[in-house]
Design an enzyme around this catalytic site. Structure first.
Site, PDB file in Angstrom:
ATOM      1  N   ARG A 135      42.068   4.077   8.001  1.00  0.00           N
ATOM      2  CA  ARG A 135      43.075   3.733   9.038  1.00  0.00           C
ATOM      3  C   ARG A 135      44.389   3.419   8.338  1.00  0.00           C
ATOM      4  O   ARG A 135      44.461   2.452   7.561  1.00  0.00           O
ATOM      5  CB  ARG A 135      42.578   2.514   9.811  1.00  0.00           C
ATOM      6  N   HIS A 179      39.612  -0.943   6.682  1.00  0.00           N
ATOM      7  CA  HIS A 179      39.700   0.497   6.992  1.00  0.00           C
ATOM      8  C   HIS A 179      40.825   1.153   6.182  1.00  0.00           C
ATOM      9  O   HIS A 179      40.707   2.321   5.805  1.00  0.00           O
ATOM     10  CB  HIS A 179      39.979   0.705   8.482  1.00  0.00           C
ATOM     11  N   ASP A 186      33.713   2.910  11.450  1.00  0.00           N
ATOM     12  CA  ASP A 186      33.095   2.464  12.700  1.00  0.00           C
ATOM     13  C   ASP A 186      32.252   3.617  13.224  1.00  0.00           C
ATOM     14  O   ASP A 186      32.734   4.762  13.287  1.00  0.00           O
ATOM     15  CB  ASP A 186      34.176   2.109  13.730  1.00  0.00           C
ATOM     16  N   GLU A 246      30.789  -7.169  14.735  1.00  0.00           N
ATOM     17  CA  GLU A 246      30.954  -5.857  15.387  1.00  0.00           C
ATOM     18  C   GLU A 246      29.808  -4.964  14.933  1.00  0.00           C
ATOM     19  O   GLU A 246      29.753  -4.572  13.758  1.00  0.00           O
ATOM     20  CB  GLU A 246      32.314  -5.250  14.987  1.00  0.00           C
ATOM     21  N   HIS A 249      30.799  -1.709  12.753  1.00  0.00           N
ATOM     22  CA  HIS A 249      31.749  -1.749  11.616  1.00  0.00           C
ATOM     23  C   HIS A 249      31.011  -1.939  10.279  1.00  0.00           C
ATOM     24  O   HIS A 249      30.305  -2.933  10.090  1.00  0.00           O
ATOM     25  CB  HIS A 249      32.729  -2.903  11.880  1.00  0.00           C
TER      26      HIS A 249
HETATM   27  C1  LIG Z   1      39.418  -2.764  15.706  1.00  0.00           C
HETATM   28  C2  LIG Z   1      37.990  -2.613  15.242  1.00  0.00           C
HETATM   29  N1  LIG Z   1      37.563  -1.278  15.436  1.00  0.00           N
HETATM   30  C3  LIG Z   1      37.868  -3.016  13.803  1.00  0.00           C
HETATM   31  O1  LIG Z   1      37.784  -2.180  12.933  1.00  0.00           O
HETATM   32  N2  LIG Z   1      37.897  -4.330  13.566  1.00  0.00           N
HETATM   33  C4  LIG Z   1      37.892  -4.858  12.237  1.00  0.00           C
HETATM   34  C5  LIG Z   1      37.798  -6.363  12.251  1.00  0.00           C
HETATM   35  C6  LIG Z   1      39.148  -4.416  11.488  1.00  0.00           C
HETATM   36  O2  LIG Z   1      40.211  -4.346  12.115  1.00  0.00           O
HETATM   37  O3  LIG Z   1      39.055  -4.204  10.256  1.00  0.00           O
HETATM   38 ZN   LIG Z   2      35.988  -1.194  12.043  1.00  0.00          ZN
END
Ligand SMILES: C[C@@H](N)C(=O)N[C@H](C)C(=O)O
Ligand SMILES: [Zn+2]
Length: 267
Positions: A135, A179, A186, A246, A249
Site C-alpha cells: 500500500r 502494508h 489482507d 483483524e 491482516h
Molecule cells: C485498513 C485495514 N485494511 C488495515 O490494513 N489495517 C491495518 C491496521 C493497517 O492499516 O495496517
Molecule cells: Zn491490512
C-alpha cells in the site's frame, strides 16, 4: 531525636520516590511509551497494533522492480485478486490515492511464501482471495485525511456501524501501515461454490471495523472462528503472523525491509 533537617530530607526522599513512581505510571500509560495506539476495550485489543516502533524511511523507488517487489500473478497467474482500494467498494467509498490499478506487489520472499500457501490450500480444495498487498504511503495518507473528516460518514453503516469515526485511526487503520513495507497483506479463504469459488463465512466482511472482526472474537460462531483459524494456520505455516484485531491482516516475519516504506503507485 530527629532534627528538622533530617525530617525534611526524609520527606524529600519520599517525595522523590513518589515522583519516580508517578513518572513510571505515566510512561506506561503514555501513547509514546507503547508501540501501538490507544488500547481497545476488548481483551484481544491488548495486542500491539501493527505500527512501526520507529517511523520508517520512505524509499525513492519508483516502481516494484526497484523496490525488490514482484506482482503475485507472476508466481500464481490465476490467483483471486479483489484489490478493494483500486475501486469504490471500500471504507473510503472511492478509489484510494496511489492505486492506479488492481495489483498485488510484495517483496519476492513474501510473494513466494504466499504462493506456497495458495498451493497448500488448493490441495485441500480451497483458495485465497487477496484484498490488499503493498500500500503506497500516499494511500495511507489518504486514509488518515479521510479519518480526520467527521463530515464524511457515508460508509459508516457498512464498515464501522458501532464505532465513532475518530476511533478508527490506530487500532483499525494504521498511520504508518506495515502494508507500505511490502510484507503485509489482507486476504480471505474461498471454497468451491457452483461453477466457481465463494468466500468462506468469516463472520464479518473485509475491513469491518468492530470487535467482531477480532480474530478470536467470542461473538463469532464456532464455524466462523473455525474458518478464521483455518486461514491463520495455513498462513502461519509459511511464516505469516495475524494481527489479532483483524482476521484478514497478515505480515510475513521477519520483514525483508522492516525500516523502509515505499510510495510507488500500484498499477
Ligand atoms: C485498513 C485495514 N485494511 C488495515 O490494513 N489495517 C491495518 C491496521 C493497517 O492499516 O495496517
Ligand atoms: Zn491490512
Amino acid at each position: 531525636m530527629k532534627t528538622w533537617r533530617s525530617r525534611a530530607s526524609a520527606i524529600a526522599v519520599e517525595a522523590c520516590a513518589l515522583l519516580v513512581l508517578i513518572g513510571c505510571v505515566a510512561a506506561v500509560r503514555s501513547p509514546q511509551a507503547r508501540t501501538g495506539p490507544a488500547p481497545s476495550p476488548a481483551p484481544a485489543a491488548a495486542a500491539a497494533a501493527p505500527v512501526a516502533a520507529v517511523a520508517p524511511t520512505i524509499s525513492t523507488a519508483q516502481d516494484a522492480a526497484a523496490a525488490g517487489m514482484v506482482e503475485i500473478r507472476s508466481l500464481v497467474p490465476d490467483i483471486d485478486l479483489e484489490i478493494r482500494y483500486a475501486g469504490g467498494d471500500n471504507f473510503v467509498g472511492r478509489p484510494v490515492a496511489g492505486y492506479l490499478g488492481a495489483a498485488c506487489y510484495l517483496h519476492r520472499p513474501v510473494a513466494q511464501a504466499l504462493a506456497r500457501v495458495e498451493r497448500e490450500l488448493r490441495a485441500q480444495g480451497l483458495r485465497l482471495r487477496i484484498y490488499d498487498c503493498y500500500r503506497p504511503v500516499r494511500a495511507v495518507r489518504d486514509f488518515v485525511a479521510w479519518a480526520a473528516d467527521p463530515d464524511d460518514q457515508k460508509t459508516k453503516p457498512r464498515y464501522y456501524p458501532t464505532l465513532d469515526k475518530s476511533r478508527l485511526l490506530g487500532d483499525y487503520i494504521s498511520p504508518t501501515s506495515g502494508h507500505s513495507r511490502g510484507a503485509t497483506l489482507d486476504l480471505t479463504l474461498l471454497e468451491p461454490s457452483g461453477e466457481g469459488y465463494a468466500p468462506l463465512d468469516m463472520g464479518t466482511g473485509f475491513d469491518f471495523f468492530d470487535e467482531l472482526a477480532h480474530t478470536d472474537a467470542p461473538g463469532a460462531s464456532l464455524a466462523q472462528r473455525g474458518h478464521r483459524q483455518r486461514l491463520r494456520a495455513a498462513m502461519q505455516r509459511e511464516g505469516f503472523e495475524n494481527y489479532p484485531l483483524e482476521w484478514w491482516h497478515y505480515t510475513f516475519k521477519p520483514e525483508p525491509t522492516p525500516r523502509t516504506a515505499f510510495d510507488f503507485p500500484v498499477r
